[in-house]
Design a protein around this motif. Sequence first.
Motif, PDB file in Angstrom:
ATOM      1  N   SER A  79     -12.226   9.028 -13.543  1.00  0.00           N
ATOM      2  CA  SER A  79     -12.927   7.880 -12.713  1.00  0.00           C
ATOM      3  C   SER A  79     -12.459   6.774 -13.261  1.00  0.00           C
ATOM      4  O   SER A  79     -13.353   5.390 -12.927  1.00  0.00           O
ATOM      5  N   LEU A  80     -11.089   6.339 -13.974  1.00  0.00           N
ATOM      6  CA  LEU A  80     -11.287   4.948 -15.144  1.00  0.00           C
ATOM      7  C   LEU A  80     -10.371   4.793 -13.988  1.00  0.00           C
ATOM      8  O   LEU A  80      -9.138   4.774 -13.230  1.00  0.00           O
ATOM      9  N   PHE A 135      -6.750   2.748  -2.084  1.00  0.00           N
ATOM     10  CA  PHE A 135      -8.437   2.900  -1.266  1.00  0.00           C
ATOM     11  C   PHE A 135      -8.965   1.545  -1.665  1.00  0.00           C
ATOM     12  O   PHE A 135      -8.570   0.590  -2.497  1.00  0.00           O
ATOM     13  N   ARG A 136      -8.410   1.214   0.141  1.00  0.00           N
ATOM     14  CA  ARG A 136      -8.855   0.002   0.167  1.00  0.00           C
ATOM     15  C   ARG A 136      -9.813  -1.225   0.777  1.00  0.00           C
ATOM     16  O   ARG A 136     -11.147   0.482   1.253  1.00  0.00           O
ATOM     17  N   GLY A 137     -10.309  -2.072   0.974  1.00  0.00           N
ATOM     18  CA  GLY A 137     -11.249  -2.933   1.610  1.00  0.00           C
ATOM     19  C   GLY A 137     -11.232  -4.181   2.134  1.00  0.00           C
ATOM     20  O   GLY A 137      -9.507  -4.775   1.751  1.00  0.00           O
ATOM     21  N   ALA A 151     -15.039   4.239  -1.311  1.00  0.00           N
ATOM     22  CA  ALA A 151     -13.775   4.539  -1.293  1.00  0.00           C
ATOM     23  C   ALA A 151     -13.435   6.019  -1.243  1.00  0.00           C
ATOM     24  O   ALA A 151     -12.732   6.581  -1.976  1.00  0.00           O
ATOM     25  N   ALA A 152     -12.878   4.910  -2.482  1.00  0.00           N
ATOM     26  CA  ALA A 152     -12.476   5.898  -3.934  1.00  0.00           C
ATOM     27  C   ALA A 152     -13.200   6.868  -4.816  1.00  0.00           C
ATOM     28  O   ALA A 152     -12.961   7.751  -4.995  1.00  0.00           O
ATOM     29  N   ARG A 164      -6.774   1.633  -7.838  1.00  0.00           N
ATOM     30  CA  ARG A 164      -6.568   3.012  -8.256  1.00  0.00           C
ATOM     31  C   ARG A 164      -7.103   3.085  -8.895  1.00  0.00           C
ATOM     32  O   ARG A 164      -7.154   2.581  -9.654  1.00  0.00           O
ATOM     33  N   VAL A 165      -7.410   4.774  -9.372  1.00  0.00           N
ATOM     34  CA  VAL A 165      -7.683   5.761 -10.403  1.00  0.00           C
ATOM     35  C   VAL A 165      -7.326   6.500 -10.545  1.00  0.00           C
ATOM     36  O   VAL A 165      -6.453   7.336  -9.918  1.00  0.00           O
TER      37      VAL A 165
END
Length: 431
Positions: free
Chosen positions: A263-264, A287-289, A416-417, A278-279
């Motif tokens: 999850s880093l 994953f966008r915001g 979102a991520a 990005r994860v």
Amino acid sequence: MTTVNETISAEADARRTKANVEALERMVGAEPVLVGVAAAGDVVPGMTPTTILTSGAPLEWPEYTGGQRRAILYGAVYEGLAGSVEDAEAKIDAGEIQVRSTQQHACIGSVAGIYTASMPVFVVRDEAHGNTAFCNFYEGKSRYRLNYGSYDQEVADGLRWLETTMAPVLAESLAGAPIPLKPMMARALRLGDELHSRNTAATLLLQRELTPRLFALATTPEWRTRVEEVMDFFLANDYTFLRLSMAAAKATADAAHGVEHSSLLTGMAINCREFAVRVSGLGDEWFRGGHPELQGRFFDGFTEADAEWIGGESCVTETVGLGGMAQACAPSLMDYQGGTFQAMLENNEAMYEITSAEHPDYKIPAFGFRGTPVGVDLHAVIATGRTPLIDGGLAGRSGGQIGAGLLRPRIEAFTAAAAAYAERYPTSPAS
């Protein structure tokens, strides 16, 4: 009594912890080395003569707006792919020119991050893991630069000088003698840089490393003139090293990417429309915001109303323990982006709450040489509501840089991520 669900959850948590340890070991164990300089079209994977790269999570061409869209069009004109901005737009619409994200080609972009095939790039390889990253050159101290959405004859001449003078000189200097970047970067932190918004010490250290090589090149009048021009550029432009810290950070973050269950964070990027993360354990999806909140100092004559988002990926430095994660190393940033040193100390210290470890090589003198916070954990961000602190520059609507300051990402991209993580790993605590 322990339930089946609790057992499953504990096992999932153990898998995530183990994965994060692996991703973190790859991140702090990376050994970025400057191995060469070359034209983007010769070395960047998938780059073609008609490709233009730009910063941020990928967008479709109609979605690019404002200064980032202008910069892409100007890049086409500079490269000779189009005779005018209008011609460039028509050719992109027709598919004759392709617009791609730097992130799709192992590249990293400052602000609009424009790459064309002829532009020179630094080639940085992580010797520990074998992956390579690329970053184009700093254009110079004028606030009017292509990557800030500006273009005129002066900008074009500066870009051509990088291509025809600086790149050949540096390429020849590096031939057969790569430069390890990590020791240089670690020392620069101790000398007052944080390697995002301040690169003064790192640029001087790079210049010192290159000086005997440059002198060795200056054996003819032609080469001597070129070498003198490159030396003058280094002396006038403290930001020269930023593109190397970005490439080193990109290679480092990429080394930690792709670890199942991790999850880093392994990337943060901005385009004209959004901020994205990005994860490691979630593949290549971004994953966008919303764009970050600005807390900055505007140059004389400008206000927040003049600012515009046109992209930016220098925040990759924060994902590997630099930039905002090392802000306490660089008290002189107060003069550049405002604030107080006490606030910088407090902001930097708060980053330990959302990271997994302290970097074994990157140290903060003001914290008793404590390692910089490294390994931003998505779950810690969600649990605390605290997002990574980013140092950055501010672009203007009419082109050019108009200020600098702190960027505080909003939580949306991280939530979102987290939702995607819970879906991919449904027995994890994130579910």
